[in-house]
Design an enzyme around this catalytic site. Structure first.
Site, PDB file in Angstrom:
ATOM      1  N   ASP A   7     -20.061 -84.497  59.557  1.00  0.00           N
ATOM      2  CA  ASP A   7     -19.247 -85.711  59.659  1.00  0.00           C
ATOM      3  C   ASP A   7     -19.146 -86.291  58.235  1.00  0.00           C
ATOM      4  OD1 ASP A   7     -18.391 -88.367  59.943  1.00  0.00           O
ATOM      5  OD2 ASP A   7     -19.728 -88.896  61.567  1.00  0.00           O
ATOM      6  N   GLY A  55     -15.381 -91.071  66.012  1.00  0.00           N
ATOM      7  CA  GLY A  55     -14.951 -92.452  66.240  1.00  0.00           C
ATOM      8  C   GLY A  55     -15.632 -93.391  65.272  1.00  0.00           C
ATOM      9  N   SER A 104     -20.660 -91.933  72.621  1.00  0.00           N
ATOM     10  CA  SER A 104     -21.698 -91.928  71.592  1.00  0.00           C
ATOM     11  C   SER A 104     -22.635 -93.106  71.857  1.00  0.00           C
ATOM     12  CB  SER A 104     -21.030 -92.072  70.213  1.00  0.00           C
ATOM     13  OG  SER A 104     -21.986 -92.306  69.209  1.00  0.00           O
ATOM     14  N   LYS A 130     -12.431 -87.396  61.366  1.00  0.00           N
ATOM     15  CA  LYS A 130     -12.091 -88.817  61.487  1.00  0.00           C
ATOM     16  C   LYS A 130     -11.023 -89.057  60.433  1.00  0.00           C
ATOM     17  CE  LYS A 130     -16.796 -90.408  62.587  1.00  0.00           C
ATOM     18  NZ  LYS A 130     -17.993 -91.120  62.064  1.00  0.00           N
ATOM     19  N   ASP A 189     -26.622 -87.017  66.845  1.00  0.00           N
ATOM     20  CA  ASP A 189     -26.042 -87.411  65.553  1.00  0.00           C
ATOM     21  C   ASP A 189     -27.109 -88.156  64.758  1.00  0.00           C
ATOM     22  OD1 ASP A 189     -24.528 -88.190  63.400  1.00  0.00           O
ATOM     23  OD2 ASP A 189     -23.065 -89.361  64.553  1.00  0.00           O
ATOM     24  N   LYS A 213     -27.577 -90.959  69.270  1.00  0.00           N
ATOM     25  CA  LYS A 213     -27.975 -91.134  67.883  1.00  0.00           C
ATOM     26  C   LYS A 213     -29.468 -90.855  67.783  1.00  0.00           C
ATOM     27  CE  LYS A 213     -24.068 -92.653  66.118  1.00  0.00           C
ATOM     28  NZ  LYS A 213     -23.430 -92.055  64.928  1.00  0.00           N
ATOM     29  N   LYS A 248     -23.354 -87.998  73.533  1.00  0.00           N
ATOM     30  CA  LYS A 248     -23.954 -87.854  72.197  1.00  0.00           C
ATOM     31  C   LYS A 248     -24.949 -88.988  72.045  1.00  0.00           C
ATOM     32  CE  LYS A 248     -22.119 -89.297  67.657  1.00  0.00           C
ATOM     33  NZ  LYS A 248     -20.947 -89.157  66.740  1.00  0.00           N
ATOM     34  N   GLU A 286     -25.216 -83.162  64.658  1.00  0.00           N
ATOM     35  CA  GLU A 286     -24.264 -83.762  63.721  1.00  0.00           C
ATOM     36  C   GLU A 286     -24.986 -84.362  62.516  1.00  0.00           C
ATOM     37  OE1 GLU A 286     -21.662 -86.458  65.781  1.00  0.00           O
ATOM     38  OE2 GLU A 286     -20.796 -87.294  63.946  1.00  0.00           O
TER      39      GLU A 286
HETATM   40  O1  OSB Z   1     -21.463 -91.205  62.877  1.00  0.00           O
HETATM   41  O2  OSB Z   1     -20.010 -90.853  64.345  1.00  0.00           O
HETATM   42  C1  OSB Z   1     -20.631 -91.650  63.652  1.00  0.00           C
HETATM   43  C2  OSB Z   1     -19.721 -95.252  64.602  1.00  0.00           C
HETATM   44  C3  OSB Z   1     -19.673 -95.841  63.355  1.00  0.00           C
HETATM   45  C4  OSB Z   1     -19.983 -95.091  62.246  1.00  0.00           C
HETATM   46  C5  OSB Z   1     -20.322 -93.739  62.370  1.00  0.00           C
HETATM   47  C6  OSB Z   1     -20.338 -93.134  63.626  1.00  0.00           C
HETATM   48  C7  OSB Z   1     -20.071 -93.920  64.754  1.00  0.00           C
HETATM   49  C8  OSB Z   1     -20.139 -93.415  66.135  1.00  0.00           C
HETATM   50  C9  OSB Z   1     -19.353 -94.163  67.183  1.00  0.00           C
HETATM   51  O3  OSB Z   1     -20.852 -92.505  66.470  1.00  0.00           O
HETATM   52  C10 OSB Z   1     -18.337 -93.337  67.838  1.00  0.00           C
HETATM   53  C11 OSB Z   1     -17.353 -94.159  68.637  1.00  0.00           C
HETATM   54  O4  OSB Z   1     -16.442 -94.789  68.050  1.00  0.00           O
HETATM   55  O5  OSB Z   1     -17.477 -94.140  69.861  1.00  0.00           O
HETATM   56 MG    MG Z   2     -21.373 -89.059  63.022  1.00  0.00          MG
END
Ligand code: OSB
Ligand code: MG
Length: 369
Positions: free
Chosen positions: A238, A290, A135, A262, A188, A163, A161, A213
C-alpha cells in the site's frame, strides 16, 4: 471544456467510531473537496490528504498549498481537451499525489458529465457491481473484535481486514480463525514491523490469510522482497506504491504479489489505470484501498474498482460504516451478497447534498471569476 471556476473546501467529518491503527487513533477525518465548474457542469473530487502526516507526508494544508499555488493555476481559465491534457499541464509538479488526485477526480467527473456517461464507463469499468470488504481498526479485546466481525458478516461483507501492530497481531488473527474457520481474512500493519519480526510473519503464514498488507517500511521495496521470499502468503503493498515506476520495481523484485490501489496515493485515476493495466499484464491482482472517504471520494473509488483486474474485494464499505450522514445522495449501501452497485448516472452518479456539505465545511476558497 473551459474551466471557469474552482472551489476548495476543507471538510471535517466525525467518524461513527474511532479508527485505531499502528499509526494512531482517528476520531474524525479531514479532507479537501474540490469543485470544478466548467461550461455549465459541476465536477466533484476529494483529496484524501488527512489532518496528520502519519499515513502520508501530505496534509490538508500542504495539499491546499499545492492545489492553490500550482495545480489550479495550471488549469483555470484553460480550454482542456481531456483529463490527460490537464495532467500533462501540471506534470512538472513532483509528488503531492493526494493534491493532484483530488483535482483530477473533479475533472474526470466534469468530463464524464459533459459526455453524459458514468465515471465507471469513462474509466473503462466492466462491472455493474463490485465486491466489498471492511477494514477494522485494532480492538480492545478478541471478544469485541469477534462481535464486530459477526456484525459485518451479517451485513454481507465478503472479506474482513484487521489492522495489526506489535502486541496486537497474532492473538487476534488466531481468535478469528478459531471462531470463523472459513473467513476470508487479511491483515494491514501500516509499516509497524521490521525484518527482525520475521518470526511473527512465519506464524501468520500458517493462518491462511488472503494477504499481508504493508508489513515493513512505508517507502520500502527492498526489505519487502526479502520477507516475501520467506512467506507463502502474498504480501500486498500500500504505502510503498506511489506510481507505475514503484509498481514495476516491486513486481520485478518480488516485493509483493498483490497491489492495493488508492488513487490518492498514486496521483489520480490516470496513474491508477496504468498500474491496473500493468498488474493485469503480469497476472498480479489489484484491489481498491480506502482512506475513509466521504461519498464524493467513495463514488470515484467504486467507479475505478469496476475495472476488470480489481479481482479482490476493496476497502469500500457502506457510508454508514464511516459517517452518520454522508454528503451524497443516495448514500452508498452494501447489498446482502456483499456487493456494492456501481452508479450508472453521468459522472460520479450521486448528488452532493449541499446542506450537509456546508455543515462539515470548515473553510472555503474560490478561484476564478
Ligand atoms: O492503510 O488502508 C490503509 C484508512 C486510512 C489510512 C490508511 C488506511 C486506511 C484503511 C481504511 O484501512 C479503509 C477504508 O476506507 O475503509
Ligand atoms: Mg493499508
Amino acid at each position: 471544456m473551459r474551466i471557469d471556476r474552482i472551489e476548495l473546501r476543507h471538510i471535517k467529518m466525525v467518524l461513527v467510531s474511532p479508527f485505531v491503527t499502528s499509526m494512531g487513533t482517528e476520531y474524525d477525518e479531514e479532507h479537501i473537496i474540490v469543485r470544478v465548474d466548467a461550461e455549465g457542469v459541476t465536477g466533484w473530487g476529494e483529496s484524501v490528504a488527512e489532518g496528520t502526516p502519519f499515513y502520508s507526508y501530505e496534509t490538508v494544508p500542504t495539499a491546499w498549498h499545492i492545489l492553490k499555488d500550482f495545480l489550479i493555476p495550471s488549469v483555470l481559465g484553460k480550454d482542456l481537451l481531456s483529463v490527460e491534457d490537464a495532467v500533462k499541464g501540471y506534470s512538472n509538479v513532483r509528488g503531492h499525489m493526494m493534491a493532484k488526485a483530488g483535482l483530477e477526480a473533479a475533472l474526470w467527473d466534469a468530463f464524464a458529465k459533459t459526455k453524459g456517461i458514468s465515471l465507471s464507463e469513462m474509466l473503462g469499468g466492466t462491472r455493474k457491481k463490485i465486491d466489498v470488504g471492511v477494514s477494522i481498526g485494532i480492538q480492545d479485546s478478541e471478544s469485541t473484535l469477534i462481535k464486530k466481525v459477526e456484525g459485518y458478516l451479517q451485513e454481507g461483507y465478503k472479506r474482513i481486514k484487521i489492522k495489526i501492530a506489535p502486541g496486537f497481531d497474532l492473538q487476534f488473527v488466531e481468535a478469528l480463525r478459531r471462531e470463523f474457520p472459513g473467513l476470508v481474512l487479511q491483515v494491514d500493519a501500516n509499516s509497524a514491523y521490521t525484518l527482525d519480526d520475521i518470526g511473527i510473519f512465519r506464524k501468520m503464514d500458517d493462518q491462511d490469510l488472503l494477504l499481508i498488507e504493508q508489513p515493513l517500511g512505508y517507502d520500502d521495496i527492498y526489505c519487502h522482497s526479502k520477507l516475501q521470499r520467506e512467506l507463502k502468503t502474498p504480501i500486498c503493498l500500500d504505502e510503498s506504491i506511489h506510481s507505475l515506476d514503484d509498481t514495476m520495481a516491486a513486481i520485478e523484485l518480488g516485493s509483493c504479489r498483490i497491489i492495493n490501489i488508492k488513487p490518492g496515493r498514486v496521483g489520480g485515476f490516470t496513474e491508477s489505470k496504468l498500474i491496473h493495466d500493468y498488474c493485469a499484464s503480469f497476472n498480479v491482482p489489484v484491489w481498491h484501498g480506502g482512506m475513509l472517504e466521504s461519498g464524493i471520494g467513495r463514488a470515484g473509488n467504486v467507479a475505478l474498482a469496476s475495472l476488470p483486474n480489481f479481482t479482490l474485494p476493496g476497502d469500500i464499505s457502506a457510508s454508514k460504516r464511516y459517517y452518520k450522514e454522508d454528503i451524497v445522495e443516495p448514500e452508498f449501501l452494501v447489498n446482502p451478497d456483499g456487493t456494492m452497485d456501481v452508479p450508472v448516472k453521468p459522472g460520479i452518479g450521486v448528488e452532493v447534498n449541499m446542506k450537509i456539505l456546508d455543515k462539515v465545511t470548515v473553510r472555503t476558497e474560490w478561484f476564478g471569476k
